[in-house]
Enzyme design. Structure first.
Site, PDB file in Angstrom:
ATOM      1  N   CYS B 145       0.863  -1.183   0.000  1.00 19.15           N
ATOM      2  CA  CYS B 145       0.000   0.000   0.000  1.00 19.15           C
ATOM      3  C   CYS B 145       0.900   1.235   0.000  1.00 19.15           C
ATOM      4  O   CYS B 145       1.794   1.357   0.844  1.00 19.15           O
ATOM      5  CB  CYS B 145      -0.866  -0.085   1.262  1.00 19.15           C
ATOM      6  SG  CYS B 145      -1.431   1.463   1.932  1.00 19.15           S
ATOM      7  N   GLU B 146       0.681   2.153  -0.938  1.00 14.93           N
ATOM      8  CA  GLU B 146       1.596   3.292  -1.034  1.00 14.93           C
ATOM      9  C   GLU B 146       1.339   4.330   0.047  1.00 14.93           C
ATOM     10  O   GLU B 146       2.123   5.254   0.224  1.00 14.93           O
ATOM     11  CB  GLU B 146       1.495   3.956  -2.407  1.00 14.93           C
ATOM     12  CG  GLU B 146       0.226   4.722  -2.663  1.00 14.93           C
ATOM     13  CD  GLU B 146       0.239   5.440  -4.000  1.00 14.93           C
ATOM     14  OE1 GLU B 146       1.058   5.085  -4.869  1.00 14.93           O
ATOM     15  OE2 GLU B 146      -0.580   6.357  -4.174  1.00 14.93           O
ATOM     16  N   HIS B 147       0.242   4.163   0.777  1.00 12.35           N
ATOM     17  CA  HIS B 147      -0.091   5.147   1.805  1.00 12.35           C
ATOM     18  C   HIS B 147       0.557   4.824   3.141  1.00 12.35           C
ATOM     19  O   HIS B 147       0.912   5.721   3.899  1.00 12.35           O
ATOM     20  CB  HIS B 147      -1.606   5.255   1.964  1.00 12.35           C
ATOM     21  CG  HIS B 147      -2.279   5.688   0.702  1.00 12.35           C
ATOM     22  ND1 HIS B 147      -3.501   5.211   0.291  1.00 12.35           N
ATOM     23  CD2 HIS B 147      -1.896   6.555  -0.262  1.00 12.35           C
ATOM     24  CE1 HIS B 147      -3.828   5.774  -0.860  1.00 12.35           C
ATOM     25  NE2 HIS B 147      -2.869   6.590  -1.216  1.00 12.35           N
ATOM     26  N   HIS B 148       0.701   3.550   3.447  1.00  8.41           N
ATOM     27  CA  HIS B 148       1.226   3.154   4.746  1.00  8.41           C
ATOM     28  C   HIS B 148       2.451   2.246   4.631  1.00  8.41           C
ATOM     29  O   HIS B 148       3.035   1.879   5.648  1.00  8.41           O
ATOM     30  CB  HIS B 148       0.163   2.414   5.581  1.00  8.41           C
ATOM     31  CG  HIS B 148      -1.062   3.232   5.839  1.00  8.41           C
ATOM     32  ND1 HIS B 148      -2.183   3.175   5.044  1.00  8.41           N
ATOM     33  CD2 HIS B 148      -1.339   4.151   6.808  1.00  8.41           C
ATOM     34  CE1 HIS B 148      -3.087   4.008   5.497  1.00  8.41           C
ATOM     35  NE2 HIS B 148      -2.613   4.614   6.562  1.00  8.41           N
ATOM     36  N   GLN B 186      -4.884  -0.266  -4.988  1.00  5.09           N
ATOM     37  CA  GLN B 186      -5.488  -1.427  -5.654  1.00  5.09           C
ATOM     38  C   GLN B 186      -6.226  -1.045  -6.933  1.00  5.09           C
ATOM     39  O   GLN B 186      -6.180  -1.767  -7.924  1.00  5.09           O
ATOM     40  CB  GLN B 186      -6.439  -2.148  -4.686  1.00  5.09           C
ATOM     41  CG  GLN B 186      -6.903  -3.498  -5.243  1.00  5.09           C
ATOM     42  CD  GLN B 186      -7.782  -4.262  -4.275  1.00  5.09           C
ATOM     43  OE1 GLN B 186      -7.643  -4.137  -3.067  1.00  5.09           O
ATOM     44  NE2 GLN B 186      -8.701  -5.065  -4.817  1.00  5.09           N
ATOM     45  N   HIS B 214      -6.228  -5.878   2.911  1.00  4.15           N
ATOM     46  CA  HIS B 214      -5.275  -4.806   3.159  1.00  4.15           C
ATOM     47  C   HIS B 214      -4.817  -4.854   4.608  1.00  4.15           C
ATOM     48  O   HIS B 214      -5.619  -4.613   5.524  1.00  4.15           O
ATOM     49  CB  HIS B 214      -5.914  -3.445   2.826  1.00  4.15           C
ATOM     50  CG  HIS B 214      -6.117  -3.237   1.364  1.00  4.15           C
ATOM     51  ND1 HIS B 214      -5.454  -2.266   0.650  1.00  4.15           N
ATOM     52  CD2 HIS B 214      -6.876  -3.902   0.471  1.00  4.15           C
ATOM     53  CE1 HIS B 214      -5.813  -2.334  -0.622  1.00  4.15           C
ATOM     54  NE2 HIS B 214      -6.670  -3.313  -0.766  1.00  4.15           N
ATOM     55  N   CYS B 216      -3.173  -2.774   6.120  1.00  6.21           N
ATOM     56  CA  CYS B 216      -3.309  -1.471   6.775  1.00  6.21           C
ATOM     57  C   CYS B 216      -4.687  -1.309   7.422  1.00  6.21           C
ATOM     58  O   CYS B 216      -4.874  -0.505   8.318  1.00  6.21           O
ATOM     59  CB  CYS B 216      -3.046  -0.332   5.791  1.00  6.21           C
ATOM     60  SG  CYS B 216      -4.073  -0.377   4.330  1.00  6.21           S
TER      61      CYS B 216
END
Lengths: 228, 254
Positions: B145-148, B186, B214, B216
């Site tokens: 996940c590019e956010h976390h 995703q 996910h 996250c």
């Protein structure tokens, strides 16, 4: 800390029960749940957050990504906070949650709590491993604290064998039951997502203490109950 | 005729909000690698002047093996800082080599940046007179996940209706690997896979469905253990024709 009271220099830092310590000290070390006060307070205040953010920023750059693009702009902060959450067990102790929640009930039979979801971080690759924990106890104890005990020790950089042992020893030290058994079955992302890449492999570790270790019949009864 | 079909496919794609690696067109792409490890090759499936978004499948690499070696010490140093900032002792036995292992692991998890579709497809496109649906399902997918920067894992189901050309089946899984081994979202991952197959094969239609968990959401945040996220991209006849789409969705469910 107990080891300081005994006149010995504390292992450095001793909250994780490192395997290189001799066995008597392992028990003492595992009983020392309090991390260094400074790191605990600093982490609680978010004092380490900027350093974590900078580290994640340099990781993004090192991977060839562009940290300025929209999706990644706040990622260093989010990843830093996520990592702090995933290792929040360092800030928690058994004493925090016990709070006189031990009751003397005349209950001599087994208490089993199973399918406790567990999420931890492999200390070798910093990649998650997760699974289920089964705890067996021969003493009455407020059941809702089992998941919390699992949380304290799993939300750290861990090795599955040590995690299992820490949970068992923590319960033993705190409650002194006749017997304790902890079994963990987990899937390691470091084996699934990289390395050998075995999708369906599971690792099972167990620690049996007290009457469960000594008496094969009790152990067999426990294993039969959890198989169902 | 093929150009016409391709043009029709292009019109059906959603408006260009993200490009190549998911960068919005107005955002700066990553800097070029300092020293390419191989001489630049002529893209095999050159379409002349295509739009920036649709060239995503033959984008140039952003990273090389030399880059990996050069960046490893700084990555390891960053991980040492992380360990210290979390209150751990990087000198203890279990953590002594962790910065290097974690850095190497992270480079592996993002190895999709080192690969391009043209590297992978090679000569695996064959002329076949087959016009029935081809489905490869339950392709294991692991992404970050590019956010976390926390993994999300799941399965990818791909179906396409060939138009005189079929793709070697393992190449579909390779396409999934290239795009999933990156910092991803995703939704974007699903679309990138579909667009790559479209550009490579020019099929009558493509459908991609990803079902993922996910970490996250599971390990932190809302902590919903059993939640799954399902995304899909349908192009061409899969988008236009409900029966084709229904056949695809039924077959991947069975």
């Amino acid at each position: 800390m107990a080891c300081q009271a005994a006149g010995e220099e504390p292992p450095r830092p001793c909250c994780n029960g490192y395997s290189e310590l001799p066995s008597a000290e392992v028990r003492r070390a595992l009983a020392q749940y309090r991390p260094e006060k400074r790191s605990r307070e600093a982490a609680a205040e978010g004092g380490e957050l900027p350093a974590l953010e900078d580290a994640y920023l340099s990781i993004l750059e090192g991977l060839g990504e562009n940290p300025a693009r929209q999706g990644l702009r706040l990622t260093p902060r989010r990843a830093a906070k996520a990592m702090q959450f995933l290792t929040k067990g360092y800030q928690e102790t058994i004493e925090d949650i016990l709070n006189d929640a031990v009751f003397d009930e005349d209950h001599d039979e087994m208490v089993i709590v199973k399918d406790i979801d567990m999420f931890s971080l492999c200390e070798h690759h910093l990649v998650p491993f997760f699974g289920k924990v089964v705890i067996h106890l021969r003493k009455y104890f407020l059941l809702l604290f089992f998941p919390r005990i699992v949380e304290i020790f799993s939300r750290r950089l861990q090795v599955q064998e040590r995690l299992t042992r820490q949970i068992a020893l923590a319960i033993t030290e705190a409650l002194k039951p006749a017997g304790v058994a902890v079994i963990i079955e987990a899937s390691h992302m470091c084996m699934v997502m990289r390395g050998v890449q075995k999708m369906n492999s599971r690792t099972i570790t167990s620690t049996m203490l007290g009457v469960l270790r000594e008496d094969p019949k009790t152990r067999e009864e426990f294993l039969t109950l959890i198989k169902n | 005729m093929e150009t016409g079909k391709l043009g029709a496919l292009r019109e059906q794609l959603p408006p260009r909000t993200v490009s190549c690696n998911g960068y919005a067109p107005e955002e700066k792409p990553p800097p070029p690698p300092p020293a390419p490890s191989r001489p630049l090759e002529k893209p095999r499936y050159s379409q002349g002047t295509s739009s920036q978004c649709l060239d995503s499948w033959k984008e140039e690499r952003t990273r090389s093996e030399e880059d990996n070696e050069m960046n490893l010490p700084s990555l390891a140093a960053a991980y040492t800082t992380i360990l210290r900032s979390l209150g751990e002792d990087p000198e203890r036995q279990g953590l002594l080599r962790t910065p290097w292992r974690a850095a190497t692991a992270m480079q592996f998890f993002t190895k999709g940046y080192q690969e391009t579709i043209s590297d992978v497809l090679n000569d695996a496109i064959f002329d076949e007179d087959h016009d029935e649906m081809v489905i490869v399902k339950d392709i294991d997918m692991f992404s970050l996940c590019e956010h976390h920067l926390v993994p999300f894992v799941g399965k990818v189901h791909i179906g396409y209706l060939p138009n005189k050309q079929v793709l070697g089946l393992s190449k579909l899984a390779r396409i999934v690997e290239i795009y999933s081994r990156r910092l991803q979202v995703q939704e974007r991952l699903t679309k990138q896979i579909a667009v790559a197959i479209t550009e490579a094969l020019r099929p009558t239609g493509v459908g991609v469905v990803i079902e993922a968990t996910h970490m996250c959401m599971v390990m932190r945040g809302v902590q919903k253990m059993n939640s799954k996220t399902v995304t899909s991209t349908m192009l061409g006849v899969f988008r236009e024709d409900a029966k084709t789409r229904e056949e695809f969705l039924t077959l991947i469910r069975s």
